[in-house]
Write an enzyme that holds these catalytic residues in place. Sequence first.
Site, mmCIF file in Angstrom:
data_model
loop_
_atom_site.group_PDB
_atom_site.id
_atom_site.type_symbol
_atom_site.label_atom_id
_atom_site.label_comp_id
_atom_site.label_asym_id
_atom_site.label_seq_id
_atom_site.Cartn_x
_atom_site.Cartn_y
_atom_site.Cartn_z
ATOM 1 N N SER A 44 0.804 -1.097 0.202
ATOM 2 C CA SER A 44 0.037 -0.029 -0.019
ATOM 3 C C SER A 44 0.942 1.213 -0.133
ATOM 4 O O SER A 44 0.441 2.298 -0.274
ATOM 5 C CB SER A 44 -0.947 0.139 1.307
ATOM 6 O OG SER A 44 -1.818 -1.133 1.436
ATOM 7 N N HIS A 92 -2.200 -2.923 -6.845
ATOM 8 C CA HIS A 92 -2.624 -2.506 -5.315
ATOM 9 C C HIS A 92 -4.136 -2.716 -5.339
ATOM 10 O O HIS A 92 -5.193 -1.669 -5.884
ATOM 11 C CB HIS A 92 -2.162 -0.800 -5.211
ATOM 12 C CG HIS A 92 -2.525 -0.371 -3.695
ATOM 13 N ND1 HIS A 92 -3.098 0.709 -3.358
ATOM 14 C CD2 HIS A 92 -2.837 -1.084 -2.571
ATOM 15 C CE1 HIS A 92 -3.505 0.912 -2.188
ATOM 16 N NE2 HIS A 92 -3.265 -0.390 -1.695
#
Length: 694
Positions: A420, A441
């Site tokens: 992240s 992601h």
Amino acid sequence: MFLSDTVNLVIEDGVGVIRVNNPPVNALSHSVRSGILAGLEQANANPDISAIVIGCDGNTFIAGADIKEFGQMPKTPHLPDVLQAIRNSVKPVTAALHGTVLGGGFELALSCHYRVAMIGTKVGLPEVNLGLIPGASGTQLLPRYVGVEKALSMITSGKMVSTDSLTDLIDMKVDDGRLGQASSPLPEHASLVNQASILFSQSTANDVFVAPDKRDIPDSFEENIFESWRKKLAQKAKGQLAPQRAIDAIEATTKLPFNEALALERTLFLACRDSEQSSAMRYAFFAEKQAASGHAKSTSSDDIQSVAVIGAGTMGAGIAIAFANSGYSVTLVETNEDLCVLGLERIRHQYQKMYDQGRVSEAQKEHALSLISGTSDYGNLANIDLVVEAAFEKMSVKKIIFSSLDAVCKPSTIFATNTSYLDIDEIATSTTRPEQVIGMHFFSPANVMKLVEVVKTRSTSEQAVSAVMKTAKRLGKVPVCVGVGFGFVGNRMYAAYGREANMLLLEGASPEQIDSAMESWGMAMGPLAVNDMSGIDIAYKARREYPPIYDDPAYFLAADTMVEHGRLGRKTGVGFYRYENGKKTNDPTTMALIAIEAERLGIEARRISDEEIQNRLVLALVNEGANLLEKGIARNSEDIDTIWLNGYGFPRFRGGPMYYAKATGINNTIESINYLYRETNKAWWQPSEKLETI
Ligand code: 3HC
């Protein structure tokens, strides 16, 4: 015979076939509308023709009005006039359906006297997704075929439905084998369904047929149905005009003569079309297409077939499910066999839950599960095409994983990380193939959330980017390509948004005031409720592990205070709110704890309006978005808006933060940010140089 650039008329066995060829989706452009109208006139006047078929070339029947024409001066013939001509045709008209029959295309099919559909054809009235209602008889005709309740559901949700389940709508279904003997060769789906329609039309040409508007509406609906749908949608489609107007139009068709109700539908459609909400939603439609484009064309040689997911925690399991749901074979990798078994169990449990909720069938569940296997031996990953790493968020851990993968995987394997916020350029240095290293992601829950940020590092090849973008699309995701930077685009902007919510807490706004102000503005959930749900400690730890973006004593002070008092959110039963038996309640201690910190910093509590909360949170997003454009981490405003619409519950009817800033006047936006910078003297309010050209 050519009727326009996109439509021709052919006579086959006494049937006039009006054939539309307007790639990619046969949208009802001016040329298509005028061609169809001319075709109807000629076919009705021609004594050699006894019945008419309308069908399409390519992958689909008409997928709707041409959205690109909405901003332009409307040109005659208008769609309602074309459809009225179909309904009034003296010769029966059959629609030959295949692919996705949407919006104006479905209204056209409803206006025909008969419908023949390829098995698997989908129909829908998705206008509400564009801030519209069906504007060419959809709200009037659909209830006449499927009943009021089903029409309300289809029109206000905008969802597609398979024609296989709509028996009252489809007069004849066609499958590949059905017409095998009737005529050959029948190369394409479109030809097949057209052929079926010709046969069908010949056989019905002498029947007495009923114009669709003369059909009765089944009266099997509750008297207060419209009121209860209005109430339901005021919650479910909060703040949106179009679903409410759609209910008005459907109700009208049960109460007024057809032509009066039809005129009302048109008036409501035009009002929706000219609304700010519809402009924003049409922008969002094209922004999403744009976000997916502009990358090198991927070739079949970089097609991903097999996938490994490293880490079987919540995120890894969700990613594995997302791949298996789309038919990929997935190898789940853990550090030992016991953890593998546990991971596979977690996935089985998830599928059982989906099955119990009716989201997958038994067969789908078992098929998906059969695609997932587990291993703790990297040696089994030699031939995998794509590895997605979703292991512990620590640079040293990631580097060990990536160098181990590098040692065993074939040279073409792409290595993606689901980090992240870690620096993927640095992760890539642990391999001999930085051009094959990329970020993928996902957002939690990974099998549900649409957004995937595809992170391109300094070294990632265009080929790897396009292969991963294509794969994400095959998963049914909305991929957006971004650059490397702490939090990439979405979470980086979310930090600015959360920071401002934290500042407002210090200034005296309560969590419930902030959350309800943002929810009534249209956000799916308020920032503090979200924070409680994901765990306040996660970002807290990240702020300690990495230098915080801003060195300011007030920066996330409210959240830090919660964590330091053991209030981590839902998981500890208390965070910004208190949770008892799954119910969220306000907790006066929250504000008492925050007030102590505010006093320490000399911040005085004051009465804050909802409008100030909404403005500051959105302006925080816009300024940070512009900063990301300035740094080249985001490519353009459309990409940023696509991220916010698909990953953070930003209201589609406001277009996205960057669109909203422009729609409400970029000069006002800049002035407001300048004002906040002057008043607060906080570094984060320094206006981005890019604001003028977002
Ligand atoms: N008008 C103009 N262009 C359209 C379009 C439309 N209605 N629908 C799709 N396109 C274009 C897309 O912009 C894209 O163009 P690009 O290749 O230049 O980017 C191309 O067609 C292919 O679209 P997708 O990439 O989305 O292809 P998919 O195969 O994934 O999906 C689809 C096809 C399901 C038809 C999807 O495009 C879709 O949902 N389109 C919107 C349909 C819609 O909303 N119709 C209602 C319009 S409003 C209306 O009809 C009003 C009436 O009631 C009066």
